[in-house]
Motif scaffolding. Sequence first.
Motif, PDB file in Angstrom:
ATOM      1  N   ALA A  13     -18.793  -5.706  -3.413  1.00 47.84           N
ATOM      2  CA  ALA A  13     -18.413  -6.253  -2.105  1.00 47.84           C
ATOM      3  C   ALA A  13     -18.665  -5.247  -0.990  1.00 47.84           C
ATOM      4  CB  ALA A  13     -16.939  -6.655  -2.106  1.00 47.84           C
ATOM      5  N   VAL A  14     -19.244  -5.748   0.094  1.00 40.45           N
ATOM      6  CA  VAL A  14     -19.363  -5.004   1.354  1.00 40.45           C
ATOM      7  C   VAL A  14     -18.837  -5.956   2.415  1.00 40.45           C
ATOM      8  CG1 VAL A  14     -20.935  -3.979   3.041  1.00 40.45           C
ATOM      9  CG2 VAL A  14     -21.343  -3.641   0.582  1.00 40.45           C
ATOM     10  N   THR A  15     -17.665  -5.678   2.978  1.00 39.63           N
ATOM     11  CA  THR A  15     -16.970  -6.635   3.839  1.00 39.63           C
ATOM     12  C   THR A  15     -16.376  -5.943   5.064  1.00 39.63           C
ATOM     13  OG1 THR A  15     -14.697  -6.419   2.995  1.00 39.63           O
ATOM     14  CG2 THR A  15     -16.241  -7.731   1.665  1.00 39.63           C
ATOM     15  N   PRO A  16     -15.876  -6.718   6.025  1.00 39.61           N
ATOM     16  CA  PRO A  16     -15.193  -6.116   7.176  1.00 39.61           C
ATOM     17  C   PRO A  16     -13.932  -5.340   6.800  1.00 39.61           C
ATOM     18  CG  PRO A  16     -15.847  -8.354   7.677  1.00 39.61           C
ATOM     19  CD  PRO A  16     -16.077  -8.174   6.210  1.00 39.61           C
ATOM     20  N   LEU A  17     -13.416  -5.545   5.580  1.00 34.98           N
ATOM     21  CA  LEU A  17     -12.209  -4.846   5.137  1.00 34.98           C
ATOM     22  C   LEU A  17     -12.503  -3.613   4.297  1.00 34.98           C
ATOM     23  CD1 LEU A  17      -9.896  -7.845   4.167  1.00 34.98           C
ATOM     24  CD2 LEU A  17      -9.669  -6.330   6.140  1.00 34.98           C
ATOM     25  N   GLY A  18     -13.739  -3.460   3.838  1.00 32.74           N
ATOM     26  CA  GLY A  18     -14.053  -2.303   3.011  1.00 32.74           C
ATOM     27  C   GLY A  18     -15.436  -2.374   2.427  1.00 32.74           C
ATOM     28  N   LEU A  19     -15.879  -1.263   1.861  1.00 33.11           N
ATOM     29  CA  LEU A  19     -17.245  -1.155   1.352  1.00 33.11           C
ATOM     30  C   LEU A  19     -17.324  -1.257  -0.161  1.00 33.11           C
ATOM     31  CD1 LEU A  19     -18.495   1.714   3.689  1.00 33.11           C
ATOM     32  CD2 LEU A  19     -18.569  -0.767   4.064  1.00 33.11           C
ATOM     33  N   ASP A  20     -16.252  -1.749  -0.777  1.00 33.56           N
ATOM     34  CA  ASP A  20     -16.253  -1.990  -2.214  1.00 33.56           C
ATOM     35  C   ASP A  20     -15.175  -3.025  -2.530  1.00 33.56           C
ATOM     36  OD1 ASP A  20     -13.735  -0.579  -2.329  1.00 33.56           O
ATOM     37  OD2 ASP A  20     -14.851   1.299  -2.483  1.00 33.56           O
ATOM     38  N   VAL A  21     -15.109  -3.432  -3.784  1.00 34.47           N
ATOM     39  CA  VAL A  21     -14.164  -4.480  -4.178  1.00 34.47           C
ATOM     40  C   VAL A  21     -12.720  -4.014  -4.039  1.00 34.47           C
ATOM     41  CG1 VAL A  21     -13.338  -5.872  -6.121  1.00 34.47           C
ATOM     42  CG2 VAL A  21     -15.796  -5.633  -5.709  1.00 34.47           C
ATOM     43  N   ALA A  22     -12.420  -2.793  -4.512  1.00 37.23           N
ATOM     44  CA  ALA A  22     -11.038  -2.308  -4.513  1.00 37.23           C
ATOM     45  C   ALA A  22     -10.463  -2.228  -3.102  1.00 37.23           C
ATOM     46  CB  ALA A  22     -10.969  -0.944  -5.194  1.00 37.23           C
ATOM     47  N   THR A  24     -11.563  -3.759  -0.359  1.00 33.12           N
ATOM     48  CA  THR A  24     -11.505  -5.106   0.223  1.00 33.12           C
ATOM     49  C   THR A  24     -10.289  -5.867  -0.298  1.00 33.12           C
ATOM     50  OG1 THR A  24     -13.908  -5.208   0.495  1.00 33.12           O
ATOM     51  CG2 THR A  24     -12.723  -7.308   0.424  1.00 33.12           C
ATOM     52  N   TRP A  25     -10.070  -5.828  -1.606  1.00 27.39           N
ATOM     53  CA  TRP A  25      -8.947  -6.553  -2.195  1.00 27.39           C
ATOM     54  C   TRP A  25      -7.606  -5.990  -1.720  1.00 27.39           C
ATOM     55  CZ3 TRP A  25      -7.963 -11.054  -3.790  1.00 27.39           C
ATOM     56  CH2 TRP A  25      -6.837 -11.332  -4.581  1.00 27.39           C
ATOM     57  N   ALA A  26      -7.522  -4.675  -1.585  1.00 33.48           N
ATOM     58  CA  ALA A  26      -6.290  -4.064  -1.087  1.00 33.48           C
ATOM     59  C   ALA A  26      -6.002  -4.527   0.336  1.00 33.48           C
ATOM     60  CB  ALA A  26      -6.396  -2.534  -1.139  1.00 33.48           C
ATOM     61  N   GLY A  27      -7.054  -4.644   1.156  1.00 33.36           N
ATOM     62  CA  GLY A  27      -6.884  -5.124   2.525  1.00 33.36           C
ATOM     63  C   GLY A  27      -6.422  -6.564   2.576  1.00 33.36           C
ATOM     64  N   ILE A  28      -6.985  -7.403   1.716  1.00 37.29           N
ATOM     65  CA  ILE A  28      -6.581  -8.808   1.650  1.00 37.29           C
ATOM     66  C   ILE A  28      -5.111  -8.911   1.253  1.00 37.29           C
ATOM     67  CG2 ILE A  28      -6.895 -10.971   0.377  1.00 37.29           C
ATOM     68  CD1 ILE A  28      -9.889 -10.227   0.167  1.00 37.29           C
ATOM     69  N   CYS A  29      -4.723  -8.179   0.213  1.00 36.96           N
ATOM     70  CA  CYS A  29      -3.343  -8.232  -0.271  1.00 36.96           C
ATOM     71  C   CYS A  29      -2.357  -7.720   0.770  1.00 36.96           C
ATOM     72  CB  CYS A  29      -3.211  -7.423  -1.557  1.00 36.96           C
ATOM     73  SG  CYS A  29      -4.087  -8.144  -2.964  1.00 36.96           S
ATOM     74  N   ALA A  30      -2.802  -6.796   1.616  1.00 36.56           N
ATOM     75  CA  ALA A  30      -1.941  -6.246   2.658  1.00 36.56           C
ATOM     76  C   ALA A  30      -1.950  -7.088   3.928  1.00 36.56           C
ATOM     77  CB  ALA A  30      -2.370  -4.819   2.978  1.00 36.56           C
TER      78      ALA A  30
END
Length: 214
Positions: A13-22, A24-30
Amino acid sequence: MKGNRVVVTGLGAVTPLGLDVATTWAGICAGKSGAAMIDQFDAEGFSTRFSASVKNFSIEGYLEARDARRMDPFIQYGMVAGIQAFRDSGFSVTDQNATRIGCAIGSGIGGIGSIEDTAMLVDRKGPKRISPFFVPGVVINMISGNVSIQHGFKGPNVAVVTACTTGTHNIGFGARMIQYGDADVMVVGGAEAATSPITVAGFNSMRALSTRND
């Protein structure tokens, strides 16, 4: 026909919340937001002045700088995410399995930013100033193409394009390729880098973007 069982074996994953899966997922959960004020161009005169763009992107550990310079950002994003997913899967490419490993990675609009910049360059300095790498640097199927070249995949290589559902349809297409026996492994997904004056103005004209800039 029941077909082969399909499982997800690697993620990237490369997303507005982060440059990897971990990350990005931490940002979503938060409950974090990936939106921020546009800094790719001067958006002062636009109805929408913010976007959910990728931040602090780096190709380090994934792509050579000379190769990345020839690619629109959407290709770079898609390649890095695809490389992450393949590394996460633990698969290895061999002479025996290369023809059974493929790619289906698309984009809704492709290299619109580079197309916009190149159109202005033609207008200012003429057609002879255009790089021979312009076309392969902006067309949508070049994420799949470059990921396959880098890893030596010789299986199916496509880029399904269906606007905002592009990533989802590529995942479904790849799953069907495996289910029907046309491939054993597919790297699938989608990528976009469309925060440019022409796209923001176009979506503003459609009234398709929020104008809550505060």
